[in-house]
Scaffold this motif. Structure first.
Motif, PDB file in Angstrom:
ATOM      1  N   UNK A 247       0.820  -1.212   0.000  1.00  0.00           N
ATOM      2  CA  UNK A 247       0.000   0.000   0.000  1.00  0.00           C
ATOM      3  C   UNK A 247       0.856   1.265   0.000  1.00  0.00           C
ATOM      4  N   UNK A 248       1.932   1.273   0.786  1.00  0.00           N
ATOM      5  CA  UNK A 248       2.820   2.441   0.813  1.00  0.00           C
ATOM      6  C   UNK A 248       3.471   2.639  -0.558  1.00  0.00           C
ATOM      7  N   UNK A 249       3.872   1.546  -1.174  1.00  0.00           N
ATOM      8  CA  UNK A 249       4.459   1.631  -2.516  1.00  0.00           C
ATOM      9  C   UNK A 249       3.464   2.235  -3.505  1.00  0.00           C
ATOM     10  N   UNK A 250       2.206   1.826  -3.377  1.00  0.00           N
ATOM     11  CA  UNK A 250       1.173   2.341  -4.273  1.00  0.00           C
ATOM     12  C   UNK A 250       0.906   3.826  -4.018  1.00  0.00           C
ATOM     13  N   UNK A 251       0.807   4.185  -2.732  1.00  0.00           N
ATOM     14  CA  UNK A 251       0.543   5.586  -2.378  1.00  0.00           C
ATOM     15  C   UNK A 251       1.627   6.501  -2.920  1.00  0.00           C
ATOM     16  N   UNK A 252       2.895   6.129  -2.704  1.00  0.00           N
ATOM     17  CA  UNK A 252       3.983   6.987  -3.128  1.00  0.00           C
ATOM     18  C   UNK A 252       4.179   6.965  -4.648  1.00  0.00           C
ATOM     19  N   UNK A 253       3.846   5.849  -5.291  1.00  0.00           N
ATOM     20  CA  UNK A 253       3.923   5.802  -6.756  1.00  0.00           C
ATOM     21  C   UNK A 253       2.927   6.766  -7.367  1.00  0.00           C
ATOM     22  N   UNK A 254       1.735   6.830  -6.763  1.00  0.00           N
ATOM     23  CA  UNK A 254       0.728   7.773  -7.252  1.00  0.00           C
ATOM     24  C   UNK A 254       1.187   9.208  -7.057  1.00  0.00           C
ATOM     25  N   UNK A 273       3.164  16.852  -1.017  1.00  0.00           N
ATOM     26  CA  UNK A 273       1.975  16.019  -0.816  1.00  0.00           C
ATOM     27  C   UNK A 273       1.486  16.105   0.627  1.00  0.00           C
ATOM     28  N   UNK A 274       0.177  15.996   0.849  1.00  0.00           N
ATOM     29  CA  UNK A 274      -0.362  16.097   2.215  1.00  0.00           C
ATOM     30  C   UNK A 274       0.061  14.947   3.117  1.00  0.00           C
ATOM     31  N   UNK A 275       0.450  13.820   2.544  1.00  0.00           N
ATOM     32  CA  UNK A 275       0.931  12.689   3.341  1.00  0.00           C
ATOM     33  C   UNK A 275       2.008  11.965   2.556  1.00  0.00           C
ATOM     34  N   UNK A 276       3.149  11.759   3.200  1.00  0.00           N
ATOM     35  CA  UNK A 276       4.224  10.975   2.592  1.00  0.00           C
ATOM     36  C   UNK A 276       4.571   9.837   3.539  1.00  0.00           C
ATOM     37  N   UNK A 277       4.952   8.704   2.977  1.00  0.00           N
ATOM     38  CA  UNK A 277       5.256   7.535   3.797  1.00  0.00           C
ATOM     39  C   UNK A 277       6.359   6.719   3.154  1.00  0.00           C
ATOM     40  N   UNK A 278       7.085   6.007   3.999  1.00  0.00           N
ATOM     41  CA  UNK A 278       8.091   5.053   3.526  1.00  0.00           C
ATOM     42  C   UNK A 278       7.951   3.786   4.338  1.00  0.00           C
ATOM     43  N   UNK A 279       8.385   2.661   3.784  1.00  0.00           N
ATOM     44  CA  UNK A 279       8.307   1.380   4.480  1.00  0.00           C
ATOM     45  C   UNK A 279       9.581   0.587   4.185  1.00  0.00           C
ATOM     46  N   UNK A 280      10.267   0.163   5.245  1.00  0.00           N
ATOM     47  CA  UNK A 280      11.514  -0.585   5.088  1.00  0.00           C
ATOM     48  C   UNK A 280      11.521  -1.794   6.017  1.00  0.00           C
ATOM     49  N   UNK A 281      12.175  -2.849   5.579  1.00  0.00           N
ATOM     50  CA  UNK A 281      12.308  -4.050   6.397  1.00  0.00           C
ATOM     51  C   UNK A 281      13.560  -3.943   7.260  1.00  0.00           C
ATOM     52  N   UNK A 282      13.560  -4.684   8.371  1.00  0.00           N
ATOM     53  CA  UNK A 282      14.761  -4.750   9.210  1.00  0.00           C
ATOM     54  C   UNK A 282      14.831  -6.130   9.856  1.00  0.00           C
TER      55      UNK A 282
END
Length: 322
Positions: A247-254, A273-282
């Motif tokens: 979902x984060x990948x989709x949001x930021x791609x848009x 953008x009104x909302x920015x997000x990132x998602x990373x594994x650890x």
């Protein structure tokens, strides 16, 4: 200054429940050199079956801890409410033990409000948690709101086993908008440390916001009024991790497909953008994921959390932030 300490142990339903209370007397000079109240509880995870039963309430000033009976899934819910940290540098410390195959949810009824600092005193909140194999701890508070000139530091130390699962939401707003306060506090520090098998570091993170002589927090944050972090790990939450990553990948791609910019309401051309997000594994084999969010409104972050954490309901019996 108010210093309080509470210990909560979540145990299987087969185990007995007992409560021990130890009241410590402050030193003769009136200083709170020792915890004012120490509470040690062992809380069984089972459904009482009696909806008329009243929940237990612990008064740990300036916070009250409500212990409702376990829900139909055997989940123990712990609720902190009325959390306000004063100008004199309150300190709240508590620890939670979630034993094997148990589930606990820690939440709040409202945001944690930190009043202005006097004499440069810093209010503190410290939580330590241990989660057994097959255990799940969910920490889903409302955001911290620091008043003008406030100083606040919080630390969460979480110890897990290889089969533990954990969800932590950690977020802050820019302040009391209705009073014209935006990032007007002196200091905000939030530390999250996760250790696996007691001592092996898995995730070490600190967010530090401090008003300096060169630039203010408001100048650095620009239009963003909320920052948030979501930590997910463990086998029980793997499906939620995978969904959030997509979902984060989709949001930021848009956002990027639009050039990363939208028309500004104030007419100055463009804004972020009104909302920015990132998602990373650890962690080994991507055992955990961390999501970082910045947004222009608190409501948009609530909406993001409601949507992304909806899959938690079958595990916890509740929909976060609904």
């Amino acid at each position: 200054m108010i210093i309080g300490k509470a210990s909560l142990v979540i145990i299987p339903s087969a185990a007995s429940s007992d409560i021990q209370r130890h009241h410590l007397v402050p030193s003769s000079d009136g200083a709170a050199s020792s915890p004012a109240t120490l509470l040690l509880l062992r809380l069984p995870c089972f459904f009482s079956g009696d909806p008329s039963s009243s929940p237990a309430t612990l008064l740990l000033s300036p916070v009250a801890v409500v212990l409702p009976h376990s829900n139909r899934l055997g989940v123990q819910k712990l609720m902190l409410f009325g959390s306000t940290l004063s100008l004199m540098g309150d300190c709240i410390s508590f620890d939670i033990t979630v034993e094997d195959d148990c589930t606990a949810v820690l939440t709040t009824q409202a945001s944690t409000k930190v009043y202005k600092s006097v004499a440069l005193k810093c209010s503190e909140q410290i939580m330590e948690a241990s989660i057994g194999n097959g255990g799940l701890l969910v920490v889903i508070p409302d955001p911290v709101t620091c008043f003008s000139t406030a100083k606040y530091s919080q630390k969460q130390v979480l110890r897990i086993m290889s089969g533990s699962s954990l969800l932590v939401v950690d977020w802050i707003t820019s302040g009391r908008h209705e009073s014209g306060e935006k990032w007007d506090f002196i200091l905000y520090k939030s530390t999250n440390h996760i250790y696996i098998m007691e001592t092996k570091p898995l995730f070490l993170d600190t967010v530090l916001l401090e008003n300096g002589n060169v630039t203010s927090i408001a100048e650095r944050m620009q239009d963003y009024q909320v920052i948030a972090m979501v930590i997910l790990l463990g086998p029980k939450l793997k499906h939620i991790q995978n969904q959030i990553q997509e979902d984060v990948k989709k949001i930021m791609s848009e956002q990027l497909s639009m050039g990363g910019r939208t028309k500004a309401i104030n007419g100055d051309g463009y804004t972020k953008p009104p909302l920015v997000a990132s998602c990373n594994s650890f962690g080994p084999k991507g055992i955990g994921s961390v999501v970082r969010i910045a947004a222009t409104t608190t409501e948009s972050v609530y909406g993001f959390l409601r949507s992304q954490l909806a899959g938690l309901e079958p595990l916890s019996g509740l929909c976060p932030y609904h």
